[in-house]
Scaffold this motif. Structure first.
Motif, PDB file in Angstrom:
ATOM      1  N   THR A 158       0.788  -1.146  -0.079  1.00  0.00           N
ATOM      2  CA  THR A 158       0.047  -0.131  -0.002  1.00  0.00           C
ATOM      3  C   THR A 158       0.959   1.398   0.069  1.00  0.00           C
ATOM      4  O   THR A 158       2.038   1.509   0.716  1.00  0.00           O
ATOM      5  N   ASP A 159       0.595   2.229  -0.785  1.00  0.00           N
ATOM      6  CA  ASP A 159       1.185   3.694  -0.846  1.00  0.00           C
ATOM      7  C   ASP A 159       0.882   4.334   0.324  1.00  0.00           C
ATOM      8  O   ASP A 159      -0.029   4.778   0.197  1.00  0.00           O
ATOM      9  N   TRP A 160       1.683   4.449   1.222  1.00  0.00           N
ATOM     10  CA  TRP A 160       1.314   5.344   2.420  1.00  0.00           C
ATOM     11  C   TRP A 160       1.991   6.815   2.513  1.00  0.00           C
ATOM     12  O   TRP A 160       2.096   7.562   3.309  1.00  0.00           O
ATOM     13  N   THR A 161       2.519   7.059   1.210  1.00  0.00           N
ATOM     14  CA  THR A 161       3.312   8.459   1.071  1.00  0.00           C
ATOM     15  C   THR A 161       2.374   9.479   0.355  1.00  0.00           C
ATOM     16  O   THR A 161       2.960  10.600   0.091  1.00  0.00           O
ATOM     17  N   GLN A 162       1.140   9.295   0.258  1.00  0.00           N
ATOM     18  CA  GLN A 162       0.258  10.094  -0.434  1.00  0.00           C
ATOM     19  C   GLN A 162       0.034  11.369   0.522  1.00  0.00           C
ATOM     20  O   GLN A 162      -0.335  11.210   1.561  1.00  0.00           O
ATOM     21  N   GLY A 163       0.434  12.703  -0.102  1.00  0.00           N
ATOM     22  CA  GLY A 163       0.366  13.718   0.511  1.00  0.00           C
ATOM     23  C   GLY A 163       1.549  14.234   1.592  1.00  0.00           C
ATOM     24  O   GLY A 163       1.786  15.221   2.239  1.00  0.00           O
ATOM     25  N   THR A 164       2.668  13.272   1.429  1.00  0.00           N
ATOM     26  CA  THR A 164       3.910  13.581   2.112  1.00  0.00           C
ATOM     27  C   THR A 164       4.839  14.081   1.041  1.00  0.00           C
ATOM     28  O   THR A 164       5.099  13.742  -0.152  1.00  0.00           O
ATOM     29  N   VAL A 165       5.538  15.205   1.586  1.00  0.00           N
ATOM     30  CA  VAL A 165       6.566  15.982   0.546  1.00  0.00           C
ATOM     31  C   VAL A 165       7.737  15.255   0.884  1.00  0.00           C
ATOM     32  O   VAL A 165       8.558  15.287   1.641  1.00  0.00           O
ATOM     33  N   TYR A 166       8.405  14.501  -0.245  1.00  0.00           N
ATOM     34  CA  TYR A 166       9.665  13.750  -0.300  1.00  0.00           C
ATOM     35  C   TYR A 166      10.620  14.173  -1.102  1.00  0.00           C
ATOM     36  O   TYR A 166      11.727  13.678  -1.324  1.00  0.00           O
TER      37      TYR A 166
END
Length: 217
Positions: A149-157
């Protein structure tokens, strides 16, 4: 009195009044206490103490204490104690089995595999192993599903991160906008700031200049 076995996993809780021993499973630590047995010979020590009390005075008190302690010492190290221990061993023995594979004394209800005739360390109970393996498999499968699952949505990396908002100094939350005041963090991280005193470039969220120590606000 002859030798007797099953004595390497016990604690002696005996007192001057009587004997009691606690035996432990060498795998799980479960314990079983033997019945409390009053000391017969300790009665003689009490008689000595009573005699000393009747004499009275310092000499009588010392004599009574010496007699009482001598009786207890002889009782706690001699045949009476050995007999009490042997009786405790025979009383508790039915609750234990010795595994002939590893040599450990094992409690019957929890750690003994009666079907195999050895302890559960040497031959685990299959039904319990199945339960444990199923639980571990569920955890492994959950880890795989969560990693997929992609848990990085909304995270600026993909750009320099801003830990504290330059506007309100609150923790940004790792998004594109400050979670406290809504300040755009992408612009804040890209904008260059310079110290008004010495001209050193400082980080967007810096409170003091790294060149001269002056406040950046």
């Amino acid at each position: 009195m002859g030798m007797f076995g099953f004595t390497d996993n016990y604690s002696d809780h005996s007192t001057q009044e009587g004997y009691q021993f606690e035996f432990f499973c060498e795998r799980c630590g479960n314990g079983y206490s033997s019945s409390y047995k009053r000391s017969v010979t300790n009665f003689g020590g009490k008689l000595l103490r009573m005699g000393g009390d009747l004499i009275g005075g310092e000499w009588g008190r010392k004599a009574s204490d010496l007699g009482y302690n001598a009786t207890w010492l002889n009782d706690s190290r001699g045949p009476a104690r050995d007999k009490a221990l042997q009786e405790a061993v025979e009383e508790i023995r039915p609750h234990f089995h010795q595994c002939h594979r590893c040599g450990e004394w094992i409690c019957g209800p929890v750690c003994w595999n009666a079907e195999r005739g050895v302890c559960v360390t040497c031959a685990p109970k299959l039904d319990q192993e199945i339960v444990g393996l199923q639980a571990r498999a569920q955890v492994d499968q959950l880890n795989d599903r969560i990693r997929q699952t992609d848990w990085t949505q909304g995270t600026v990396y993909g750009q320099p991160a801003v830990g504290r908002c330059p506007s309100c100094s609150g923790e940004t939350g790792g998004g594109k906008y400050c979670q406290h005041c809504g300040t755009p963090l992408a612009a804040a991280s890209e904008a260059k700031r310079f110290c008004g005193q010495c001209g050193t470039q400082v980080a967007a969220n810096a409170m003091f200049c790294t060149g001269c120590g002056s406040p950046t606000t």
